[in-house]
Motif scaffolding. Structure first.
Motif, PDB file in Angstrom:
ATOM      1  N   GLN A 133       0.827  -1.220   0.000  1.00 64.99           N
ATOM      2  CA  GLN A 133       0.000   0.000   0.000  1.00 64.99           C
ATOM      3  C   GLN A 133       0.857   1.265   0.000  1.00 64.99           C
ATOM      4  OE1 GLN A 133      -2.499  -0.561   3.421  1.00 64.99           O
ATOM      5  NE2 GLN A 133      -3.679  -2.161   2.396  1.00 64.99           N
ATOM      6  N   MET A 134       2.087   1.143   0.487  1.00 65.39           N
ATOM      7  CA  MET A 134       2.993   2.292   0.508  1.00 65.39           C
ATOM      8  C   MET A 134       3.706   2.473  -0.835  1.00 65.39           C
ATOM      9  SD  MET A 134       2.531   3.502   3.510  1.00 65.39           S
ATOM     10  CE  MET A 134       3.805   4.754   3.599  1.00 65.39           C
ATOM     11  N   GLY A 135       3.412   1.597  -1.787  1.00 65.41           N
ATOM     12  CA  GLY A 135       3.993   1.745  -3.126  1.00 65.41           C
ATOM     13  C   GLY A 135       5.254   0.931  -3.344  1.00 65.41           C
ATOM     14  N   PHE A 136       5.505  -0.016  -2.427  1.00 63.09           N
ATOM     15  CA  PHE A 136       6.705  -0.849  -2.552  1.00 63.09           C
ATOM     16  C   PHE A 136       6.306  -2.326  -2.520  1.00 63.09           C
ATOM     17  CE2 PHE A 136       8.135   3.204  -0.922  1.00 63.09           C
ATOM     18  CZ  PHE A 136       9.188   3.472  -1.773  1.00 63.09           C
ATOM     19  N   GLY A 137       7.324  -3.193  -2.422  1.00 63.15           N
ATOM     20  CA  GLY A 137       7.024  -4.613  -2.305  1.00 63.15           C
ATOM     21  C   GLY A 137       6.703  -5.276  -3.623  1.00 63.15           C
ATOM     22  N   ALA A 138       7.256  -4.729  -4.717  1.00 65.12           N
ATOM     23  CA  ALA A 138       6.993  -5.319  -6.031  1.00 65.12           C
ATOM     24  C   ALA A 138       8.089  -6.299  -6.444  1.00 65.12           C
ATOM     25  CB  ALA A 138       6.855  -4.221  -7.076  1.00 65.12           C
TER      26      ALA A 138
END
Lengths: 137, 113
Positions: free
Chosen positions: A99-104
């Motif tokens: 949700q913070m825009g990371f973790g891809a």
């Protein structure tokens, strides 16, 4: 020149603060902007990894006239399979991190892309240590 | 394209402007900061629906000086503070990411990737 920063696991509001300080220092040292960008992106990715996955970490920086060496050592769950972690798209990040825009699953490959050398060591259950070097010329 | 031209096209508002005016010629639209950190060119705009401190940190650390927040997303004082320190402009628009991207593309802003 040596610098050291503590990184708190889970604290997304502060993520990037250490990388920002290093970037400001490199600017003052008149390092070329394209090189500063490579370093800043690599450090930020590494800092976000600590915030996203570990309990705490320390970023140690050494700047010489020819290069920058940075170690990011964390206490955390570690990485059981480093080869897998280096694959683009592989991630164990939580929904909150996403949700913070990371973790891809692109952080470690992007660190490798932006540095001249990268070494990743991890002990599952203890933590992970990343060492990177970027040359200035 | 400068900030005034951009806001006119997207019915936007400048929340904080660049101290040194920049002519923008390319853009990348994403909510995924991991993607934003992968590519770069000078004078690029980031169009995003993700209004967090990490959006501004991503811009700061990857050398982006213009962030457009789609669908009227609100910013915090801390986001404005970090943007101000790094001379990052923040614009908001009531339009969607898709529409903002389409308008700017039509007016000559190039895709980054």
């Amino acid at each position: 020149m040596k610098m050291q920063f503590d990184i708190a696991g889970g604290d997304f509001s502060a993520a990037g603060g250490a990388s920002s300080e290093v970037k400001k220092t490199l600017k003052q040292l008149n390092i070329p902007p394209a090189t500063i960008r490579r370093i800043a992106v690599a450090l930020y990715e590494a800092e976000v990894n600590v915030v996203a996955h570990a309990y705490s970490g320390v970023m140690s920086v050494e700047i010489s006239p020819t290069n920058i060496w940075v170690q990011i050592a964390d206490k955390g769950p570690g990485i059981p399979n480093i080869d897998k972690a280096m694959e683009e798209g592989f991630s164990t990040a939580s929904d909150h991190v996403r949700q913070m825009g990371f973790g891809a699953g692109m952080g470690l490959p992007n660190i490798k892309k932006n540095t001249d050398s990268m070494e990743l060591k991890s002990v599952p259950g203890e933590g992970t240590t990343l060492e990177i070097t970027v040359n200035f010329n | 394209m400068n900030l005034d031209q951009i806001i006119e096209l997207i019915d936007g508002e400048i929340l904080i402007a660049n101290e040194n005016p920049i002519e923008y010629d390319s853009a990348f639209a994403s909510d995924l900061m991991s993607d934003v950190l992968r590519w770069h060119c000078d004078n690029m705009i980031l169009i995003t629906g993700l209004a967090t401190i990490q959006t501004i940190r991503t811009a700061e650390l990857s050398g982006i000086y213009c962030v457009i927040l789609a669908r009227g997303k609100k910013v915090s004082d801390e986001m404005l503070e970090i943007a101000g320190e790094s001379d990052i402009a923040i614009l908001t628009s009531p339009k969607s990411m898709f529409e903002i991207s389409g308008i700017l593309y039509q007016e000559g802003i190039k895709p980054l990737y």
